[in-house]
Design an enzyme around this catalytic site. Sequence first.
Site, PDB file in Angstrom:
ATOM      1  CG  ASP A   1      -1.810   1.193   1.300  1.00  0.00           C
ATOM      2  OD1 ASP A   1      -2.929   1.039   0.789  1.00  0.00           O
ATOM      3  OD2 ASP A   1      -1.417   2.264   1.791  1.00  0.00           O
TER       4      ASP A   1
ATOM      5  CB  ILE B   1       0.527  11.107   1.782  1.00  0.00           C
ATOM      6  CG1 ILE B   1       0.858  10.873   0.306  1.00  0.00           C
ATOM      7  CG2 ILE B   1       1.281  12.325   2.315  1.00  0.00           C
ATOM      8  CD1 ILE B   1       0.392  11.985  -0.626  1.00  0.00           C
ATOM      9  CG  HIS B   2       0.779   8.133   7.008  1.00  0.00           C
ATOM     10  ND1 HIS B   2      -0.463   8.111   7.577  1.00  0.00           N
ATOM     11  CD2 HIS B   2       0.882   6.988   6.287  1.00  0.00           C
ATOM     12  CE1 HIS B   2      -1.089   6.992   7.229  1.00  0.00           C
ATOM     13  NE2 HIS B   2      -0.299   6.301   6.442  1.00  0.00           N
ATOM     14  NE  ARG B   3       0.976  15.239  12.373  1.00  0.00           N
ATOM     15  CZ  ARG B   3      -0.225  15.152  12.965  1.00  0.00           C
ATOM     16  NH1 ARG B   3      -1.328  15.319  12.253  1.00  0.00           N
ATOM     17  NH2 ARG B   3      -0.320  14.910  14.246  1.00  0.00           N
TER      18      ARG B   3
ATOM     19  CD  GLU C   1      -3.691   3.190  -1.885  1.00  0.00           C
ATOM     20  OE1 GLU C   1      -2.542   2.697  -1.817  1.00  0.00           O
ATOM     21  OE2 GLU C   1      -4.440   3.298  -0.900  1.00  0.00           O
TER      22      GLU C   1
ATOM     23  CD  GLU D   1      -2.897  18.023  10.090  1.00  0.00           C
ATOM     24  OE1 GLU D   1      -3.151  17.792   8.889  1.00  0.00           O
ATOM     25  OE2 GLU D   1      -2.182  17.285  10.796  1.00  0.00           O
TER      26      GLU D   1
HETATM   27 MN    MN Z   1      -3.169   3.865   0.897  1.00  0.00          MN
END
Ligand code: MN
Length: 492
Positions: free
Chosen positions: A167, A170-172, A235, A292
Amino acid sequence: MDHRTEILDLRTALEVLRQTPGQLVETRVEVDPAAELSGVYRHVGAGGTVMRPTTVDGPAMLFHNVKGHPGCSVAIGVLASRARVASLFGCKKEELGHLVQACAAHPIQPVVITGPAPAQEVVHLASDPDFDLNRLIPAPTNTPLDAGPYITLGMCYATHPDTGRSDVTIHRMCIQSRDELSIFLQPGSRHIGAMAERATELGQPLPISVSIGVDPAIEVTACFEPPTTPLGFNELSIAGALRQRPVELVPCLTVKEHAIANAEYILEGEILPGSNHVVEDQNTRTGFAMPEFPGYNGPASHECWLLKVKAVTHRRNPIMQTCIGPSEEHVNMAGIPTEASILGMIDKALPGKVLNCYAHRSGGGKYMAVLQCRKTVHTDEGKQRQAALLAFSAFPELKHVILVDEDVDIFDTNDVLWAMNTRFQGDVDIITIPGVRCHPLDPSSNPACSPSIRDIGCSCKTIFDCTVPFDQKSRFHRASFLEVDPEKWLHG
Ligand code: MN
């Protein structure tokens, strides 16, 4: 050049922008990544939900002289205009939701190439005593209140320990020490968070790669969420369909995972099992994470996971890519998959009844959608409201749906509000669905704001039906004009 199939990576995308008037500003004036860079771009092109004044649909920027980081550049705002995204995807801006939906329906899986890849030209191992993320990565601190320097556009790639399915999300991530990042995975989250939780149950670290500075198609499609992309749906296969060519992955050098081969930077590491107690602002105690997407400073989390970095690789003269949280860039990255998800679900359930969907910029691409509905027979009355319910199901974080008819331009807010002013009555055309889980970063999703809210993140989903009742249509013909081509009067 066919932009849909010939853009390979960030550099080819920037080259397209360089050759399009008004789309890219390059500067060699020194900029400090600590608050200054984002402070500049807020004025130049952030748009979206950022504090005013700002510029909507301004150019992207490329900073070539970044304080403390000789030899590196920083790109910001590459996706901060819907028209620019459309140009980079080779379609019209009204077609983005439909195009990306079609790609999600016909994915092309990524392939693994043998390295070394472009992103592995220069290798830094964390075992080297000089290794320091703060020196290697020109990560901006977005505002003086940020918890620290943030990687805002890192494509996190991991594999489920049970299923072997991968997978991208995007994460901070905030730089916490020479080889440590905090990574925010919302508790109970759906993709990489679920993998980290399962790895913890097994007592194992979760290998992860973070690719920064990639093809914009990957950045948009990485933002798909369930139910369109349930756990196990990679994705990168949607980005592959968009470019009509598989995304190329390369094996990491120090962990058992893959990364995006033609990225600018790759960080390799592991999320340590049970490490989800990292205090995000442990070094600064500001109380905040970073701005955010809803436009407010997000609170610093005390439940971040620890990402132990083992290596950083990059191209020669790498281009760091970043975005401002409350910006048009977020609107496009979150909103275009939202539109695609809504259109995909409605096309299955109510084919032909909704012509298009816009995840409006004022909701950061998540909170508000405008649906363009078509009623042609009396049994279509009410289907517009059914479409709104489907939209809430297709994208659970959606809060407000505005329904308009097919003669309204959903991308023109003035036109949408015209429909509200002339086709809507507040006592009968507002449908409220209280106490539904939406999104915790909406500060009004709080028990203090409504007796129907029992927990932070619950909200009242609301439909604003600005369509004309089918049996009243004859009274609502918009004044029309003689069709002419105005060109000869403009240039005669
Ligand atoms: Mn994902």
